[in-house]
Design a protein around this motif. Structure first.
Motif, PDB file in Angstrom:
ATOM      1  N   SER A 137       0.847  -1.152   0.136  1.00  0.00           N
ATOM      2  CA  SER A 137      -0.135   0.052  -0.196  1.00  0.00           C
ATOM      3  C   SER A 137       0.954   1.374  -0.133  1.00  0.00           C
ATOM      4  CB  SER A 137      -0.872  -0.027   1.272  1.00  0.00           C
ATOM      5  OG  SER A 137      -0.182  -0.088   2.336  1.00  0.00           O
ATOM      6  N   LEU A 138       1.920   1.103   0.775  1.00  0.00           N
ATOM      7  CA  LEU A 138       2.897   2.338   0.634  1.00  0.00           C
ATOM      8  C   LEU A 138       3.601   2.503  -0.354  1.00  0.00           C
ATOM      9  CD1 LEU A 138       4.241   2.234   4.564  1.00  0.00           C
ATOM     10  CD2 LEU A 138       2.362   3.835   3.246  1.00  0.00           C
ATOM     11  N   ALA A 139       3.873   1.488  -1.383  1.00  0.00           N
ATOM     12  CA  ALA A 139       4.724   1.563  -2.816  1.00  0.00           C
ATOM     13  C   ALA A 139       3.668   1.919  -3.774  1.00  0.00           C
ATOM     14  CB  ALA A 139       4.941   0.091  -3.002  1.00  0.00           C
ATOM     15  N   ASN A 140       2.442   1.860  -3.428  1.00  0.00           N
ATOM     16  CA  ASN A 140       1.267   2.310  -4.291  1.00  0.00           C
ATOM     17  C   ASN A 140       1.632   2.273  -5.735  1.00  0.00           C
ATOM     18  OD1 ASN A 140      -1.221   3.567  -5.001  1.00  0.00           O
ATOM     19  ND2 ASN A 140      -0.344   5.543  -4.675  1.00  0.00           N
ATOM     20  N   SER A 141       1.938   1.075  -6.299  1.00  0.00           N
ATOM     21  CA  SER A 141       2.571   0.961  -7.766  1.00  0.00           C
ATOM     22  C   SER A 141       1.873  -0.428  -8.395  1.00  0.00           C
ATOM     23  CB  SER A 141       4.032   0.832  -7.502  1.00  0.00           C
ATOM     24  OG  SER A 141       4.806   0.454  -8.743  1.00  0.00           O
ATOM     25  N   ASN A 142       1.906  -0.148  -9.606  1.00  0.00           N
ATOM     26  CA  ASN A 142       1.062  -1.431 -10.232  1.00  0.00           C
ATOM     27  C   ASN A 142       2.391  -2.299 -11.057  1.00  0.00           C
ATOM     28  OD1 ASN A 142       2.397   0.333 -12.434  1.00  0.00           O
ATOM     29  ND2 ASN A 142       0.399   0.821 -13.566  1.00  0.00           N
TER      30      ASN A 142
END
Length: 426
Positions: free
Chosen positions: A283-288
């Motif tokens: 969630s903290l990376a928030n990357s696809n």
């Protein structure tokens, strides 16, 4: 009780300030209201007490001036100089390095602490940087990753867990390297009950600010992406079907005397960490960038993850975590739907009596799961031996159990736990 008073100290956190404002009887006292002379006197007394070798020396006077009323500066200096019982000459060298920058022009907290933290980090890991020496640059990168892992972990973790999270094939005895880095960072990090903590939030604020930390900077989003990838790699590598080697599905977990030891032996500390915290990092990376990794995780390992979480007594977190992961992939409809189904299945299992006996994740919950999507169909194809149910609103059979020969009689035990059949082969 009449006359009872509470004294609380804190950083100026807005939520806390607003909460305290609601108190009828209160009094606020801000650090900036303390005369600098009083703060200097306290810091002078503290430094003389903690650094007796330099009592009332010009060096103490200069350190007091450099602290500019900030006790956190003085406290960090003391840890930097005395934590490892340095010799007098080594302490003097370290003091001189701190004083070389001179008394700062500004008395603001950030410039003061920045210089101190830069020096602490240079002594701990910065000495391994050399543009002309590739091996030293690798050492610097490794040590910086160790520090960043301590600061980005979802919970305080041990040296052993960090060593297994950030391990390198070209770094033998990596646990020793982690221990050495922790020791060299004694001024800002400490160990308690085998877990590593930061002394003060100002240090993490410093590390996560590129302009302040410079070459020691940690890009939080990028590093959480790295930790997310590591979590998936560890789970894919260590999770497996029947990880605790449970021999019978007829026992409840609480009645299996050998189960606690089996869990301890087969679920490592680093696997425990990754199972509980992969969604935090994701969630903290928030990357696809991990879409393919997550897709593969949902094909089968997610069931092994639910199994492990159930064994660790954390089944209640599964649905919450999977829905948290779903929020990260809201722009990817197939992946979003897959996480939603996995979350529903986790809730279906954890909220039922089947969760009291972990093998029934497969032979009860998965067998009776009504979904017919590609995801759930794929799960069931991996376990062809589980009972097959036909869900129907009419009078059709609800369950089919295949046998090798005709069944002539059946009996149900009085407690409803066992179904016994009589046939030609048994």
């Amino acid at each position: 009780l009449r006359g009872l008073k509470f004294f609380a100290t804190s950083r100026p956190d807005q939520d806390l300030v607003e909460h305290l404002q609601s108190f009828q009887n209160k009094q606020f006292y801000h650090l900036r209201q303390v005369p600098v002379e009083e703060a200097d006197a306290d810091i002078n007394a503290y430094l003389n007490a903690e650094l007796p070798r330099f009592q009332d020396t010009p060096e103490i006077k200069k350190l007091v001036e450099q602290a500019a009323g900030l006790f956190i500066y003085a406290a960090t200096v003391v840890k930097y100089l005395s934590k490892l019982k340095f010799s007098l000459s080594e302490q003097m060298r370290r003091i001189n390095r701190l004083l070389e920058s001179g008394v700062p022009q500004s008395t603001k907290e950030t410039p003061l602490l920045d210089r101190l933290y830069q020096q602490v980090l240079f002594d701990a890991v910065g000495q391994f940087t050399d543009d002309e020496d590739e091996d030293e640059n690798i050492d610097f990168t490794h040590r910086l990753k160790i520090l960043h892992t301590f600061l980005c972990s979802a919970e305080p973790i041990s040296i052993h867990v960090v060593a297994n999270l950030i391990s390198f094939s070209d770094a033998p005895n990596f646990t020793e390297t982690v221990a050495h880095v922790l020791t060299s960072l004694h001024a800002v990090l400490y160990t308690e009950n085998d877990k590593v903590f930061s002394y003060h939030k100002s240090f993490t604020d410093f590390i996560f600010n590129e302009n302040r930390a410079k070459k020691f900077w940690c890009n939080p989003q990028k590093f959480h992406l790295l930790l997310s990838r590591i979590c998936f790699n560890i789970m894919n590598s260590e999770l497996r079907f029947n990880i605790a080697n449970i021999q019978s599905s007829f026992l409840l977990d609480c009645d299996n005397a050998a189960l606690p030891d089996a869990i301890k032996q087969n679920i490592s500390l680093v696997l425990r960490y990754t199972c509980h915290n992969w969604v935090y990092h994701l969630s903290l990376a928030n990357s696809n960038k991990l879409a393919n990794t997550m897709t593969n995780f949902l094909k089968l390992p997610v069931l092994f993850w639910i199994e492990a979480m159930n064994l660790m007594g954390s089944r209640g977190l599964c649905e919450y975590m999977l829905r948290g992961a779903r929020k990260v992939v809201m722009n990817n409809t197939p992946l979003e739907e897959a996480f939603a189904e996995a979350a529903s299945f986790a809730l279906y299992f954890s909220g039922s009596a089947a969760s009291l006996s972990t093998p029934h994740l497969y032979i009860s919950s998965l067998a009776t799961w009504r979904k017919t999507s590609g995801l759930s169909w794929g799960w069931k194809t991996h376990f062809p031996g589980i009972p097959k149910f036909v869900h129907s609103a009419g009078g059709a059979a609800l369950m089919t159990i295949t046998t090798a020969s005709p069944v002539y009689t059946i009996a149900l035990s009085s407690d409803g736990k066992y179904l016994v059949s009589g046939s030609e082969d048994r």
